[in-house]
Motif scaffolding. Sequence first.
Motif, mmCIF file in Angstrom:
data_model
loop_
_atom_site.group_PDB
_atom_site.id
_atom_site.type_symbol
_atom_site.label_atom_id
_atom_site.label_comp_id
_atom_site.label_asym_id
_atom_site.label_seq_id
_atom_site.Cartn_x
_atom_site.Cartn_y
_atom_site.Cartn_z
ATOM 1 N N PRO A 175 0.809 -1.225 0.000
ATOM 2 C CA PRO A 175 0.000 0.000 0.000
ATOM 3 C C PRO A 175 0.841 1.273 0.000
ATOM 4 N N PHE A 176 2.169 1.129 0.098
ATOM 5 C CA PHE A 176 3.031 2.297 0.201
ATOM 6 C C PHE A 176 3.700 2.675 -1.116
ATOM 7 N N HIS A 177 3.609 1.808 -2.126
ATOM 8 C CA HIS A 177 4.112 2.172 -3.449
ATOM 9 C C HIS A 177 3.372 1.334 -4.493
ATOM 10 N N SER A 178 3.449 1.761 -5.734
ATOM 11 C CA SER A 178 2.720 1.092 -6.811
ATOM 12 C C SER A 178 3.499 -0.122 -7.299
ATOM 13 N N GLU A 179 2.832 -1.265 -7.386
ATOM 14 C CA GLU A 179 3.466 -2.475 -7.888
ATOM 15 C C GLU A 179 2.417 -3.413 -8.474
ATOM 16 N N LYS A 180 2.853 -4.289 -9.353
ATOM 17 C CA LYS A 180 1.935 -5.223 -10.005
ATOM 18 C C LYS A 180 2.029 -6.627 -9.430
ATOM 19 N N SER A 181 3.200 -7.002 -8.923
ATOM 20 C CA SER A 181 3.343 -8.320 -8.302
ATOM 21 C C SER A 181 3.579 -8.129 -6.808
ATOM 22 N N PRO A 182 2.935 -8.951 -5.962
ATOM 23 C CA PRO A 182 3.014 -8.760 -4.503
ATOM 24 C C PRO A 182 4.430 -8.908 -3.952
ATOM 25 N N SER A 183 4.882 -7.904 -3.214
ATOM 26 C CA SER A 183 6.162 -7.992 -2.511
ATOM 27 C C SER A 183 6.007 -7.588 -1.050
ATOM 28 N N PHE A 184 4.735 -7.415 -0.633
ATOM 29 C CA PHE A 184 4.427 -6.969 0.730
ATOM 30 C C PHE A 184 4.085 -8.189 1.576
ATOM 31 N N PHE B 165 9.419 -5.953 0.329
ATOM 32 C CA PHE B 165 10.720 -6.180 -0.301
ATOM 33 C C PHE B 165 10.962 -5.207 -1.452
ATOM 34 N N GLY B 166 9.918 -4.472 -1.833
ATOM 35 C CA GLY B 166 10.067 -3.500 -2.910
ATOM 36 C C GLY B 166 10.523 -2.142 -2.418
ATOM 37 N N CYS B 167 9.808 -1.592 -1.416
ATOM 38 C CA CYS B 167 10.140 -0.235 -0.944
ATOM 39 C C CYS B 167 10.807 -0.231 0.428
ATOM 40 N N GLY B 168 10.844 -1.381 1.093
ATOM 41 C CA GLY B 168 11.554 -1.465 2.370
ATOM 42 C C GLY B 168 10.757 -1.076 3.594
ATOM 43 N N LYS B 169 9.469 -0.747 3.439
ATOM 44 C CA LYS B 169 8.656 -0.375 4.593
ATOM 45 C C LYS B 169 8.522 -1.562 5.550
ATOM 46 N N THR B 170 8.713 -1.293 6.832
ATOM 47 C CA THR B 170 8.657 -2.341 7.850
ATOM 48 C C THR B 170 8.040 -1.768 9.119
#
Length: 619
Positions: free
Chosen positions: A39-48, A60-65
Amino acid sequence: MSIPQTFVQELIARADVVEIVGRYVPLKKGGANFMGLCPFHSEKSPSFSVSPTKQFYHCFGCGKTGNAIGFLMEHAGMSFVEAVQDLAQQFGMKVPEDDASPQDRARAAEQRQKQGTLNEVLEKACLAYQKQLKGSERAVTYFKGRGLSGRIAKQFGLGYAPEGWRSLASVFPSYDDPLLVESGLVILNEEEGQEAKRYDRFRDRVMFPIRNIKGEYIGFGGRVLGDDKPKYLNSPETPVFSKGRELYGLFEARNALREHGYALVTEGYMDVVALAQLGFPNAVATLGTACTPEHVHKLFRFTDAVVFSFDGDSAGRRAARKALDAALPLATDVRSVKFLFLPPEHDPDSFIREHGKEAFARYVSEAVPLSRFLIDAARDGCDLHSAEGRAHLASNAKPLWELLPAGALKQQLLAEIADLVQLSPRELTDIWHPDHAKPKREHAGGYAKDGAPRPDYKNYSAKTYKKSAPERLGGSRLPASRADHAARILLDNMAALESLSAEDHALLCGLSAPHGPLFAWLESQLHEHGHMPWVALREGLQGHESEAFAMKLMAGYELGADSDAAEELKELRHLINRMLIEQLKIEETLAIEAAKVDPGALQRYRELQTRRLLLESAI
């Protein structure tokens, strides 16, 4: 409000981060964890990823933890206290208020109950206005004439307040209910010697409901359809509505701010709604008042970049000047603030319709940076070909420059201003601060070297703690790791937390113990109390799991001694960049491993690699 750390720990232990995150993000089971689109950046494949065992989320995309409280703070824009209260309410837990008297707690409970009731009254009125819109051909024609679709009207909850003095009497059982006056929906006119009269505040106006960041209805803005005055009318200040703190459209734009990477601050309701219709859903507006520091601070919870859009006339310039004053104290080196001035004949809506979306996007990208606007504001009316004009510029620039937080931007602007007034940076600062030009070496207890009284930190002593001779002579006691060193800098200079980006905060708070809990605690203290010196922080750490670790880090340092804040910020930036590089390397390895079963992971790997190489080139 002070919340005991033990209560926060109990709350996090009771909350299920999967359930909390799942209310906002669709999640699917994937092995031991749950996965979804970040929910913190735009992506097409799940990395959250959300871990039910570790009770934290990580992208794993934007590093939010973070944990459940961190998610509410990041995603919903709540403060730490608001997030704790919201989470506690969900579990029927009462947040203890150790520093409040029984009378204060009773008043606070009564106030919260009243706010909830007012929210319900305003929501009921909103539904009534929406129903009236469907039956008003004039109002529908107005919105269609502005190019709005039914979808956008529904998204923003647009409505219509019909003609007539007491239309809301058919909506509420008792038109004499004091809550209608307190919510701002009804005006009570009590002229001396006459019977009190009640009537609707909004009449024959298209209505724009205003919601806070939690989606609760807090007020309205209404625009006339005819020639009545005022053209725009806002709800008055109420227990739930403060124009100086709220932004129209922020609730609707909260996700778009992260996706687009910046917030576009406009001057009116229609600007926000029309921009959302035309492909710029990241727009918000002030509510008939000048931009305040509270507005800017709220926006920086969601994005590190803000663009203020104003008309190019004199009124627009004056509004931009006030926005500059509000933004300067928050303009750290990792944030971007720009000013966009449209041609006098255009607002954002008309500009896009005439020139197109791409032209407007290009106009936004070429907006005036804060540094340039500060210089332009300072030199306005100054003849730089004369000594008097240059001296005038220096005088104008001083209060603006001093509002900036310490950092590279502030130092660069000092050099640029000095160049314009034909002085060296040292000569300019000596003129601005003549008392500091020759600092006094001797100082008595309770007074700084420049003779000024030391600040009072609410009964905390600001005295320095000297190192013992063996510690000073026994060799270096530098921290053993980059995380140790970063923690020492932040404990000694808590204000440096404000210079960090959302990515930096996620990195530090996501570290394993003892570092992660200490950084998370520091952030909570900043949210609750603002900047505090180490002597105050050490008191707050008593009984905390990080107390021993923090005391060990700070042992042997001359606490409270003057230090170069700019150098510390540079050092902190270097340390965190190194840590980010190491984290990105780990994530690259994980992405390569994941690519064996998920082709989309290769794209994540390329993005991570690009980010790492960029950081490495800056070192």
